[in-house]
Design an enzyme around this catalytic site. Structure first.
Site, PDB file in Angstrom:
ATOM      1  N   CYS A 257      -8.278  -2.805  -4.263  1.00 51.13           N
ATOM      2  CA  CYS A 257      -7.449  -3.505  -5.304  1.00 51.13           C
ATOM      3  C   CYS A 257      -8.236  -4.923  -5.380  1.00 51.13           C
ATOM      4  O   CYS A 257      -8.833  -5.702  -4.186  1.00 51.13           O
ATOM      5  CB  CYS A 257      -5.864  -3.865  -4.866  1.00 51.13           C
TER       6      CYS A 257
ATOM      7  N   CYS B 189      -5.662   1.510   4.265  1.00 56.42           N
ATOM      8  CA  CYS B 189      -4.453   1.347   3.206  1.00 56.42           C
ATOM      9  C   CYS B 189      -3.176   2.119   3.480  1.00 56.42           C
ATOM     10  O   CYS B 189      -2.187   1.812   3.103  1.00 56.42           O
ATOM     11  CB  CYS B 189      -4.854   1.714   1.832  1.00 56.42           C
TER      12      CYS B 189
ATOM     13  N   CYS C  51      -7.072  -7.688  -2.666  1.00 52.70           N
ATOM     14  CA  CYS C  51      -7.370  -7.576  -1.311  1.00 52.70           C
ATOM     15  C   CYS C  51      -8.809  -7.058  -0.991  1.00 52.70           C
ATOM     16  O   CYS C  51      -9.124  -6.425   0.019  1.00 52.70           O
ATOM     17  CB  CYS C  51      -6.394  -6.381  -0.938  1.00 52.70           C
TER      18      CYS C  51
ATOM     19  N   CYS D   8       0.805  -1.343   0.159  1.00 53.31           N
ATOM     20  CA  CYS D   8      -0.055   0.045  -0.155  1.00 53.31           C
ATOM     21  C   CYS D   8       0.737   1.327   0.096  1.00 53.31           C
ATOM     22  O   CYS D   8       0.458   2.253  -0.596  1.00 53.31           O
ATOM     23  CB  CYS D   8      -0.964   0.167   1.369  1.00 53.31           C
TER      24      CYS D   8
HETATM   25  S1  SF4 Z   1      -4.876  -2.764  -1.460  1.00 56.38           S
HETATM   26 FE1  SF4 Z   1      -3.625  -4.776  -1.676  1.00 56.38          FE
HETATM   27  S2  SF4 Z   1      -2.784  -4.585  -3.677  1.00 56.38           S
HETATM   28 FE2  SF4 Z   1      -3.677  -2.586  -3.208  1.00 56.38          FE
HETATM   29  S3  SF4 Z   1      -1.929  -1.536  -2.867  1.00 56.38           S
HETATM   30 FE3  SF4 Z   1      -2.687  -2.376  -1.012  1.00 56.38          FE
HETATM   31  S4  SF4 Z   1      -1.748  -4.510  -0.540  1.00 56.38           S
HETATM   32 FE4  SF4 Z   1      -1.286  -3.768  -2.576  1.00 56.38          FE
END
Ligand code: SF4
Length: 240
Positions: free
Chosen positions: A199, A225, A202, A119
């Site tokens: 995302c 995040c 996730c 993130c």
């Molecule tokens: S939500 Fe998941 S895929 Fe998106 S930036 Fe964060 S850890 Fe990475």
């Protein structure tokens, strides 16, 4: 927080106490922070409401969209559809730094090993760069989304910037009513049980009775995040 920022926050909170979201947006864009405030939008399930209001105030207002490289294709198509429908001209899709990606997540699997670092790489750092020109930014956070958001104020201080949550007090019913009144299109994944969409790796569906954000980072303790964490709790960068 500097004393000047504290005074500004106090003033804003008094002036806009009980104000409607559209009046908050208009006041910020036209009077308080002209050319110095941006919307940050995920183009998620509730985003169309705030984006519709932004379009009423100024179709050229800057809107930052974080394209992490891990989003659902549906979200990007929804973004394009809303931009066209609302006539927004200021949407900027911000991507992670290519060199940093190659160095810190060359195989694109950092999310599975260290989601906080992922993130930071794909969201927090690109957002920090995108917000450099601005003194304030709008979020679409709502108190009902999760217990961690239940007591958020309308205005918050960040280092060198003010964060504004125009619809923090809106309920799910308020959002529904706004969508119906203005005949706004839905995110294509909402009907499939995705109530809060980030995302792809996730995000999972939400069961009846769960918090709207329960499907984010399911099975882990992670709930934000990083772009909304208080200063001092930001995720660590990945080790090279
Ligand atoms: S939500 Fe998941 S895929 Fe998106 S930036 Fe964060 S850890 Fe990475």
């Amino acid at each position: 927080m500097s004393s000047a920022t504290a005074r500004r926050l106090e003033l804003l909170n008094k002036r806009y106490d009980g104000a409607e979201p559209l009046d908050v947006l208009r006041g910020m864009i036209k009077e308080e922070f002209p050319s110095k405030v941006a919307m940050v939008s995920s183009f998620g399930t509730a985003s169309a409401a705030l984006l519709h209001m932004i379009a009423q105030v100024d179709i050229n207002a800057p809107v930052v969209f974080l394209d992490t490289g891990k989003l659902f294709g549906e979200t990007k198509r929804y973004r394009d559809d809303l931009i066209k429908l609302l006539g927004l001209t200021g949407v900027q899709s911000v991507t992670p730094d290519a060199a940093a990606l190659a160095e810190r997540d060359p195989r694109g699997v950092l999310w599975s090993q260290n989601p906080d670092a992922c993130c930071a790489l794909r969201k927090t750092e690109p957002l920090e760069r995108a917000l450099i020109p601005y003194d304030a930014w709008f979020t679409g956070r709502k108190a009902f989304q999760a217990v961690t958001r239940a007591s958020l104020p309308l205005f918050e201080a960040e280092v060198g910037r003010i964060k504004i949550n125009p619809i923090i007090h809106w309920t799910k019913a308020d959002i529904e009513a706004y969508f119906v009144e203005h005949d706004l299109p839905r995110h294509p994944l909402e009907a499939d049980g995705y109530l809060s969409i980030g995302c792809m790796p996730c995000t999972s569906r939400v069961e009846p009775g769960e918090d709207a954000r329960a499907g984010r980072w399911r099975g882990s303790n992670k709930v934000e995040c990083g772009i909304h964490l208080p200063v001092g709790q930001l995720p660590a960068r990945a080790e090279p």
